[in-house]
Design a protein around this motif. Structure first.
Motif, PDB file in Angstrom:
ATOM      1  N   ARG A  59       2.200  -8.490   8.036  1.00 18.82           N
ATOM      2  CA  ARG A  59       1.086  -9.044   8.816  1.00 18.82           C
ATOM      3  C   ARG A  59       1.319 -10.499   9.196  1.00 18.82           C
ATOM      4  NH1 ARG A  59      -4.749  -8.012   6.454  1.00 18.82           N
ATOM      5  NH2 ARG A  59      -5.304  -8.803   8.504  1.00 18.82           N
ATOM      6  N   THR A  95       2.978  -2.161  12.452  1.00 23.02           N
ATOM      7  CA  THR A  95       1.621  -1.635  12.633  1.00 23.02           C
ATOM      8  C   THR A  95       1.093  -1.001  11.364  1.00 23.02           C
ATOM      9  OG1 THR A  95       2.215  -1.200  14.944  1.00 23.02           O
ATOM     10  CG2 THR A  95       0.195  -0.183  14.131  1.00 23.02           C
ATOM     11  N   PHE A  98      -1.345  -3.084   9.312  1.00 20.58           N
ATOM     12  CA  PHE A  98      -2.717  -3.169   9.802  1.00 20.58           C
ATOM     13  C   PHE A  98      -3.470  -1.861   9.547  1.00 20.58           C
ATOM     14  CE2 PHE A  98      -0.222  -6.264  12.073  1.00 20.58           C
ATOM     15  CZ  PHE A  98      -1.036  -7.386  12.084  1.00 20.58           C
ATOM     16  N   ILE A  99      -2.766  -0.747   9.680  1.00 19.97           N
ATOM     17  CA  ILE A  99      -3.387   0.543   9.384  1.00 19.97           C
ATOM     18  C   ILE A  99      -3.723   0.630   7.901  1.00 19.97           C
ATOM     19  CG2 ILE A  99      -2.908   3.025   9.204  1.00 19.97           C
ATOM     20  CD1 ILE A  99      -1.579   2.864  11.908  1.00 19.97           C
ATOM     21  N   ALA A 102      -6.904  -1.180   7.319  1.00 21.51           N
ATOM     22  CA  ALA A 102      -8.044  -0.439   7.872  1.00 21.51           C
ATOM     23  C   ALA A 102      -8.425   0.721   6.955  1.00 21.51           C
ATOM     24  CB  ALA A 102      -7.705   0.072   9.271  1.00 21.51           C
ATOM     25  N   PRO A 144     -11.362   1.213  13.839  1.00 22.13           N
ATOM     26  CA  PRO A 144     -10.250   0.270  13.649  1.00 22.13           C
ATOM     27  C   PRO A 144      -8.882   0.892  13.863  1.00 22.13           C
ATOM     28  CG  PRO A 144     -11.300   0.780  11.542  1.00 22.13           C
ATOM     29  CD  PRO A 144     -12.177   1.318  12.615  1.00 22.13           C
ATOM     30  N   SER A 147      -8.320   0.805  17.628  1.00 23.19           N
ATOM     31  CA  SER A 147      -7.976  -0.548  18.090  1.00 23.19           C
ATOM     32  C   SER A 147      -6.546  -0.912  17.718  1.00 23.19           C
ATOM     33  CB  SER A 147      -8.943  -1.564  17.485  1.00 23.19           C
ATOM     34  OG  SER A 147     -10.266  -1.308  17.889  1.00 23.19           O
ATOM     35  N   THR A 148      -6.131  -0.515  16.518  1.00 21.03           N
ATOM     36  CA  THR A 148      -4.774  -0.835  16.061  1.00 21.03           C
ATOM     37  C   THR A 148      -3.726  -0.108  16.890  1.00 21.03           C
ATOM     38  OG1 THR A 148      -5.589  -1.179  13.808  1.00 21.03           O
ATOM     39  CG2 THR A 148      -3.232  -0.818  14.073  1.00 21.03           C
TER      40      THR A 148
END
Length: 214
Positions: A59, A95, A98-99, A102, A144, A147-148
């Motif tokens: 991140r 990615t 971020f997942i 979420a 979310p 969006s990701t």
């Protein structure tokens, strides 16, 4: 309009490349993100530490730098793969962080009593997470996740700078052929808009069907 009609095949190849890159990267990101989310809530300290380190590093690493590390660094260790596969690895790993967050936030919305009840019935951590917690958390993480993955589709543009066939890379041959750079980018933007609107519609449908009632 001429730049599009005269180079429809070129735009088509770029759009197809972006879609394929997005799909494969999304599948990898979802798989890794779920695993890392499980690690972050696991009762085993080394797994929690690994999941935390994975999320923290990825991140806080610029995606372009990660592309350089994967595409230029891995071959130095003897791992030589097609550039498209390297791009999938870079996008998917980035990615996934971020997942993971979420999904972990979604897990936090599930009442703790659900997990305690499952464990009282003799279910293992894996069974509790997979059969009780994640199905309930899924409803909360749909927005979310959408969006990701939309951000992932837009981030795939970076791959064009590393000899990967995708939509943004179309501007290079068009510029060499003397077409207006402005109109070239207008139709590239339309292509990305098609991809992102499709993803948005998909996740809106999922949210209406499975999402938390408001």
């Amino acid at each position: 309009m001429n730049v599009l009609l005269d180079n429809l095949a070129l735009y088509g190849d770029g759009l197809l490349g972006t879609v394929e890159l997005t799909v494969w990267s999304a599948l990898l990101a979802l798989a890794l993100g779920l695993v890392m989310a499980a690690f972050r809530v696991a009762p085993v300290r080394p797994l929690r530490a690994f999941g935390t380190a994975w999320v923290t590093v990825l991140r806080n690493t610029p995606l372009t730098l990660l592309f350089f590390a994967v595409l230029l660094g891995l071959p130095r260790f003897g791992l030589v793969l097609p550039f498209t596969l390297f791009a999938v690895l870079a996008l998917g790993c980035y990615t996934s962080a971020f997942i993971c967050e979420a999904v972990r936030a979604g897990i936090g919305t599930v009442p703790t009593g659900q997990g305690e009840a499952a464990r009282s019935l003799g279910m293992t951590f894996r069974q509790t997470l997979g059969l009780v917690v994640l199905p309930q958390a899924f409803r909360a993480v749909i927005p979310p996740l959408g969006s990701t993955l939309i951000a992932l589709a837009k981030n795939s543009a970076i791959a064009g700078s590393f000899s990967v066939t995708e939509l943004l890379g179309v501007y290079k041959p068009l510029n060499e052929l003397g077409y207006s750079i402005i109109w070239s980018f207008v139709w590239i933007a339309v292509g990305y808009l098609l991809v992102t609107l499709t993803l948005s519609a998909l996740f809106n449908a999922l949210e209406k069907h499975y999402g938390v009632a408001r």
